[in-house]
Design an enzyme around this catalytic site. Structure first.
Site, PDB file in Angstrom:
ATOM      1  N   GLY A 277       0.630  -1.179   0.110  1.00  0.00           N
ATOM      2  CA  GLY A 277      -0.092  -0.073  -0.048  1.00  0.00           C
ATOM      3  C   GLY A 277       0.866   1.210  -0.003  1.00  0.00           C
ATOM      4  N   ASP A 278       0.020   2.492  -0.074  1.00  0.00           N
ATOM      5  CA  ASP A 278       0.849   3.637  -0.107  1.00  0.00           C
ATOM      6  C   ASP A 278       1.861   3.978  -1.230  1.00  0.00           C
ATOM      7  OD1 ASP A 278      -0.630   4.128   2.176  1.00  0.00           O
ATOM      8  OD2 ASP A 278       1.025   3.289   3.183  1.00  0.00           O
TER       9      ASP A 278
ATOM     10  N   LYS B 286      -0.914   5.311  -5.503  1.00  0.00           N
ATOM     11  CA  LYS B 286      -1.783   5.069  -6.490  1.00  0.00           C
ATOM     12  C   LYS B 286      -2.810   6.232  -6.845  1.00  0.00           C
ATOM     13  CE  LYS B 286      -3.265   1.729  -3.691  1.00  0.00           C
ATOM     14  NZ  LYS B 286      -2.073   1.885  -2.946  1.00  0.00           N
TER      15      LYS B 286
ATOM     16  N   GLY C  12      -5.883   5.708   2.419  1.00  0.00           N
ATOM     17  CA  GLY C  12      -5.838   7.157   2.451  1.00  0.00           C
ATOM     18  C   GLY C  12      -5.164   7.486   1.079  1.00  0.00           C
ATOM     19  N   HIS C  13      -5.933   8.070   0.107  1.00  0.00           N
ATOM     20  CA  HIS C  13      -5.106   8.486  -0.897  1.00  0.00           C
ATOM     21  C   HIS C  13      -5.042  10.009  -1.291  1.00  0.00           C
ATOM     22  CE1 HIS C  13      -7.276   4.599  -2.881  1.00  0.00           C
ATOM     23  NE2 HIS C  13      -5.904   4.303  -2.209  1.00  0.00           N
TER      24      HIS C  13
ATOM     25  N   GLN D 210      -5.204  -0.117  -0.733  1.00  0.00           N
ATOM     26  CA  GLN D 210      -4.027  -0.859  -0.069  1.00  0.00           C
ATOM     27  C   GLN D 210      -3.163  -1.508  -1.292  1.00  0.00           C
ATOM     28  OE1 GLN D 210      -7.258  -1.764   1.645  1.00  0.00           O
ATOM     29  NE2 GLN D 210      -6.860  -0.263   3.017  1.00  0.00           N
TER      30      GLN D 210
HETATM   31  P1  GDP Z   1      -1.772   5.580  -2.245  1.00  0.00           P
HETATM   32  O1  GDP Z   1      -2.530   5.316  -1.207  1.00  0.00           O
HETATM   33  O2  GDP Z   1      -1.150   4.514  -3.034  1.00  0.00           O
HETATM   34  O3  GDP Z   1      -2.429   6.525  -3.072  1.00  0.00           O
HETATM   35  O4  GDP Z   1      -0.636   6.212  -1.585  1.00  0.00           O
HETATM   36  P2  GDP Z   1      -0.431   7.542  -0.608  1.00  0.00           P
HETATM   37  O5  GDP Z   1      -1.347   8.673  -0.972  1.00  0.00           O
HETATM   38  O6  GDP Z   1      -0.774   6.921   0.840  1.00  0.00           O
HETATM   39  O7  GDP Z   1       1.027   7.905  -0.581  1.00  0.00           O
HETATM   40  C1  GDP Z   1       1.673   8.403  -1.583  1.00  0.00           C
HETATM   41  C2  GDP Z   1       2.275   9.828  -1.265  1.00  0.00           C
HETATM   42  O8  GDP Z   1       3.233   9.989  -2.054  1.00  0.00           O
HETATM   43  C3  GDP Z   1       1.250  10.796  -1.313  1.00  0.00           C
HETATM   44  O9  GDP Z   1       1.578  11.964  -0.445  1.00  0.00           O
HETATM   45  C4  GDP Z   1       1.605  11.242  -2.721  1.00  0.00           C
HETATM   46  O10 GDP Z   1       1.392  12.616  -3.070  1.00  0.00           O
HETATM   47  C5  GDP Z   1       3.045  11.143  -2.834  1.00  0.00           C
HETATM   48  N1  GDP Z   1       3.709  10.827  -4.335  1.00  0.00           N
HETATM   49  C6  GDP Z   1       3.150   9.958  -5.187  1.00  0.00           C
HETATM   50  N2  GDP Z   1       3.963   9.887  -6.263  1.00  0.00           N
HETATM   51  C7  GDP Z   1       5.011  10.508  -5.761  1.00  0.00           C
HETATM   52  C8  GDP Z   1       6.480  10.817  -6.394  1.00  0.00           C
HETATM   53  O11 GDP Z   1       6.700  10.330  -7.524  1.00  0.00           O
HETATM   54  N3  GDP Z   1       7.469  11.701  -5.432  1.00  0.00           N
HETATM   55  C9  GDP Z   1       7.058  12.064  -4.496  1.00  0.00           C
HETATM   56  N4  GDP Z   1       7.854  12.699  -3.856  1.00  0.00           N
HETATM   57  N5  GDP Z   1       5.821  11.848  -3.872  1.00  0.00           N
HETATM   58  C10 GDP Z   1       5.088  11.137  -4.563  1.00  0.00           C
END
Ligand code: GDP
Length: 409
Positions: free
Chosen positions: A12-13, A16, A40-41, A210
């Site tokens: 996860g995280d 996405k 949490g996206h 996730q």
């Molecule tokens: P999700 O649940 O898979 O959507 O992931 P999250 O939102 O929990 O975590 C991803 C975090 O990484 C978020 O704060 C995004 O803004 C950030 N993020 C996504 N892609 C990138 C990237 O290429 N570089 C950086 N620095 N941050 C990113």
């Protein structure tokens, strides 16, 4: 155009939310098919950060938003997010499936209660009541979203069950009234809606919550989530034919993170791990908990690619590694002196697995310019393509939508 499914390939995280937001323009609707408000996206847009737990990430693009029956629905969280969206001047074009299992305050109590029973070995749930909501559905003890919307909502069997172990049962009349209002006019048959959209020539995007290694059955059980996180759950969980799944894009970070307990072979102890956590802001979007950090794990990724039938990959957070001097990827595990590259075989003894690393050229100090991937990063991408036998279509180099490189059409 075919439908597209976006799933996480790690724990996860993976980022996405950003990838869904990036692609949303091409699709008529974005569909959540699993999980609940434990996800949490995060989307960063014009310098502002938005975190959504339930609403599909296409909301900033004003897309049709669908929440499928595989989602455990907390109506109050939904209401908060609709409020956030309204503040931005948007109104959600939303349908919630009438078969969604609900999260009432009782399931949150059950979440804490069960985690308490585990004593010194908690699995680290977010205590949002998601696992218990699915369990109550499996026990056929809880009504569903459509029952609430219709006013045919009887919690008496559920309450009788909770009385056997909870000292106090909260008064749920206010919750019920509120939730009913929130869902009024918003429930329907999401699978039927998707098929109608496809028949009319519109494609949809399925947004996974996730990651693969948290799948209830195929993940690192018992340190997993209460639902399925793999792409095959899209047709099964939404009630649409397999052919409607379309293409599967897997999202992986250029390193690995995991929240909560459970085996994590490539976890980095000490300073380098701490540095990646800080640079990558690796703190949970739902709980604020620091995420555990590790090197990229090709063994886990191969397993995830196979389980999901991944056809293309998005690699995220490449920029974070430009602040880190070392660069390693795990290409095998050693267990009792024997090496394996098979995650499924290693799974029962994953806690004892020692990673076998391959040192890669460091990304330290690399300059990431628009549409140009420096050589060390390109080398990692080509290595991944060779090992995983999938194309890396997107490389993400920052939080903003604009920091995205499209390598293939
Ligand atoms: P999700 O649940 O898979 O959507 O992931 P999250 O939102 O929990 O975590 C991803 C975090 O990484 C978020 O704060 C995004 O803004 C950030 N993020 C996504 N892609 C990138 C990237 O290429 N570089 C950086 N620095 N941050 C990113």
């Amino acid at each position: 155009m075919r439908n597209l499914c976006i799933v996480g390939l790690q724990w996860g995280d993976e980022g996405k939310g950003k990838i869904v937001d990036y692609y949303a323009d091409r699709f008529h609707a974005v569909v959540r098919f699993n999980g609940g408000s434990n996800a949490g996206h995060t989307i960063v847009h014009n310098g502002r950060t938005f975190v959504f737990h339930l609403l599909p990430s296409g909301l900033l693009k004003k897309k049709r938003l669908l929440i499928g029956p595989g989602v455990a629905l907390d109506p109050l969280t939904l209401n908060e997010e609709l409020g956030m969206l309204a503040k931005e001047g948007g109104e959600a074009d939303l349908m919630v499936d009438e078969r969604c299992t609900l999260v009432t305050p009782l399931e949150k109590e059950l979440d804490s209660f069960i985690e308490g029973l585990r004593g010194a070995k908690p699995i680290g749930t977010t205590k949002r009541g998601i696992g218990p909501s699915y369990a109550m559905r499996a026990l056929r003890l809880t009504p569903r979203a459509g029952d609430l919307a219709k006013g045919d909502f009887d919690l008496s069997s559920a309450i009788a069950f909770y009385r056997t172990f909870l000292k106090e049962i909260p008064d749920l009349s206010g919750w019920t009234e509120n939730s009913k209002k929130i869902l009024a006019g918003r429930t329907g048959d999401v699978g039927g809606e998707i098929m109608a959209l496809n028949d009319a020539g519109h494609s949809v995007m399925f947004e996974g919550a996730q990651g693969t290694l948290l799948d209830l059955i195929f993940g690192t059980y018992p340190f997993v989530t209460g639902a399925h996180t793999i792409a095959s759950y899209v047709p099964a969980g939404l009630g649409i034919p397999n052919g409607a799944l379309g293409d599967v894009m897997g999202v992986a970070k250029a390193y690995t993170t995991r929240v909560g307990g459970g085996p994590f072979p490539t976890e980095i102890p000490g300073e380098t791990g701490e540095q990646i956590r800080k640079e990558g802001k690796e703190y949970g979007a739902t709980t604020g908990r620091p995420r555990r950090v590790g090197w990229l794990d090709i063994v886990g990724l191969k397993y995830a690619v196979r389980l999901n039938g991944v056809s293309e990959l998005a690699l995220t957070k490449v920029d974070i590694l430009t602040k880190i001097r070392e660069m390693k990827v795990c290409v095998g595990y050693s267990i009792d002196g024997e090496e394996t590259g098979d995650f499924s075989k290693a799974l029962p003894r994953l806690a004892e697995a020692k990673p076998v690393y391959r040192t890669m050229p460091s990304f330290y100090g690399l300059e990431l310019r628009e549409n140009h991937l420096p050589q060390a990063a390109e080398q990692l991408v080509e290595f991944l393509e060779e090992e995983l036998k999938v194309k890396v279509t997107l490389v993400s180099t920052g939080e903003e939508r604009s920091a995205t490189m499209q390598r293939h059409a």
